[in-house]
Design a protein around this motif. Structure first.
Motif, mmCIF file in Angstrom:
data_model
loop_
_atom_site.group_PDB
_atom_site.id
_atom_site.type_symbol
_atom_site.label_atom_id
_atom_site.label_comp_id
_atom_site.label_asym_id
_atom_site.label_seq_id
_atom_site.Cartn_x
_atom_site.Cartn_y
_atom_site.Cartn_z
ATOM 1 N N UNK A 199 25.251 -23.207 26.667
ATOM 2 C CA UNK A 199 25.660 -22.362 27.792
ATOM 3 C C UNK A 199 26.830 -21.420 27.500
ATOM 4 N N UNK A 200 27.914 -21.872 26.855
ATOM 5 C CA UNK A 200 29.064 -20.967 26.674
ATOM 6 C C UNK A 200 28.744 -19.743 25.814
ATOM 7 N N UNK A 201 27.737 -19.850 24.959
ATOM 8 C CA UNK A 201 27.437 -18.771 24.012
ATOM 9 C C UNK A 201 26.235 -17.922 24.422
ATOM 10 N N UNK A 202 25.762 -18.083 25.654
ATOM 11 C CA UNK A 202 24.549 -17.388 26.074
ATOM 12 C C UNK A 202 24.830 -16.435 27.224
ATOM 13 N N UNK A 203 24.325 -15.204 27.092
ATOM 14 C CA UNK A 203 24.367 -14.247 28.195
ATOM 15 C C UNK A 203 23.036 -14.364 28.936
ATOM 16 N N UNK A 204 23.014 -15.172 29.999
ATOM 17 C CA UNK A 204 21.766 -15.496 30.696
ATOM 18 C C UNK A 204 21.271 -14.357 31.572
ATOM 19 N N UNK A 205 22.017 -13.259 31.637
ATOM 20 C CA UNK A 205 21.560 -12.142 32.464
ATOM 21 C C UNK A 205 20.257 -11.541 31.956
ATOM 22 N N UNK A 206 19.941 -11.795 30.699
ATOM 23 C CA UNK A 206 18.669 -11.303 30.160
ATOM 24 C C UNK A 206 17.506 -11.853 30.968
ATOM 25 N N UNK A 207 17.672 -13.070 31.524
ATOM 26 C CA UNK A 207 16.629 -13.646 32.381
ATOM 27 C C UNK A 207 16.354 -12.746 33.577
ATOM 28 N N UNK A 208 17.403 -12.163 34.122
ATOM 29 C CA UNK A 208 17.242 -11.290 35.278
ATOM 30 C C UNK A 208 16.352 -10.098 34.977
ATOM 31 N N UNK A 209 16.539 -9.500 33.801
ATOM 32 C CA UNK A 209 15.713 -8.351 33.422
ATOM 33 C C UNK A 209 14.251 -8.767 33.236
ATOM 34 N N UNK A 210 14.049 -9.942 32.631
ATOM 35 C CA UNK A 210 12.679 -10.439 32.437
ATOM 36 C C UNK A 210 12.020 -10.743 33.778
ATOM 37 N N UNK A 211 12.756 -11.441 34.663
ATOM 38 C CA UNK A 211 12.220 -11.769 35.985
ATOM 39 C C UNK A 211 11.963 -10.504 36.799
ATOM 40 N N UNK A 212 12.785 -9.470 36.584
ATOM 41 C CA UNK A 212 12.587 -8.212 37.295
ATOM 42 C C UNK A 212 11.264 -7.573 36.892
ATOM 43 N N UNK A 213 10.983 -7.561 35.599
ATOM 44 C CA UNK A 213 9.713 -7.021 35.117
ATOM 45 C C UNK A 213 8.536 -7.823 35.658
ATOM 46 N N UNK A 214 8.662 -9.147 35.628
ATOM 47 C CA UNK A 214 7.583 -10.008 36.112
ATOM 48 C C UNK A 214 7.390 -9.855 37.617
ATOM 49 N N UNK A 215 8.484 -9.658 38.336
ATOM 50 C CA UNK A 215 8.386 -9.436 39.784
ATOM 51 C C UNK A 215 7.586 -8.180 40.080
ATOM 52 N N UNK A 216 7.854 -7.123 39.324
ATOM 53 C CA UNK A 216 7.126 -5.865 39.509
ATOM 54 C C UNK A 216 5.648 -6.036 39.215
ATOM 55 N N UNK A 217 5.347 -6.813 38.169
ATOM 56 C CA UNK A 217 3.942 -7.061 37.814
ATOM 57 C C UNK A 217 3.225 -7.793 38.939
#
Length: 202
Positions: free
Chosen positions: A100-118
């Protein structure tokens, strides 16, 4: 001249795998409901990841069999669900928990955003025939963008609390409908008639 007899090889068709895929979806929805509402701690992430990866195994089989049966909408939907919502999310939870301390989890948001649009753009394909599956997809249209915005860190304070709660309960509803629909498909097929109504437009 000898009579030549045509030998026909009859192969038994595979049964509809959709009920199993719906069960996997229901499990994921219930787990996310608990996680988003704070009913389970972050320490549950590795176990939740195991359940999602189990769902991946089911849904990849469902997707491939649906495609083999000629169902483009169902097959493709189950394929990207199993890859991203199940496998990628499950593995992501493991990485978040252990690194967790070494991960920028915001990348999940971009992936979920693309999947939401799909999901939103594919939704009209589920309007024919209109039924319980359509309602499940519509609930995902509500929940997924909220999850995407939350993972991007764009939701804060009271707005975050309200929207995340909405996403959680919408997913719970989707999970309950998925359980009912899977049960109806299995039981109705076993009896050869509609035991559990499908509430489907004829």
């Amino acid at each position: 001249m000898e009579d030549i007899k045509e030998v026909k090889i009859h192969t038994k068709e595979w049964a509809n795998p959709t009920p199993a895929g719906l069960v996997a979806l229901a499990v994921a929805c219930f787990c996310f409901f608990a996680l988003l509402n704070g009913y389970i701690e972050k320490t549950a992430l590795p176990i939740m990841a195991c359940w999602l990866i189990g769902g991946f195994v089911i849904q990849i089989a469902v997707g491939l069999l649906d495609l083999k049966a000629g169902s483009s909408t169902g097959g493709n939907t189950f394929l990207f669900f199993c890859a991203f919502f199940m496998l990628a999310t499950g593995l992501g939870m493991l990485f978040k928990y252990f690194y967790a301390p070494d991960i920028d989890a915001r990348v999940d948001g971009y992936a979920w955003l693309a999947l939401s649009m799909v999901v939103m753009l594919w939704t009209p394909a589920f309007f024919k025939p209109m039924g319980l599956l359509t309602i499940i997809v519509l609930t995902l249209d509500i929940a997924l963008p909220i999850i995407a915005l939350n993972d991007l860190g764009l939701l804060t304070g009271a707005v975050q609390d309200v929207l995340v709660a909405i996403a959680a309960y919408v997913l719970l509803g989707a999970g309950i409908i998925a359980i009912y629909l899977s049960s109806a498909l299995v039981v109705n097929k076993a009896f050869g008639r509609e035991v559990y109504p499908l509430f489907q437009k004829k």
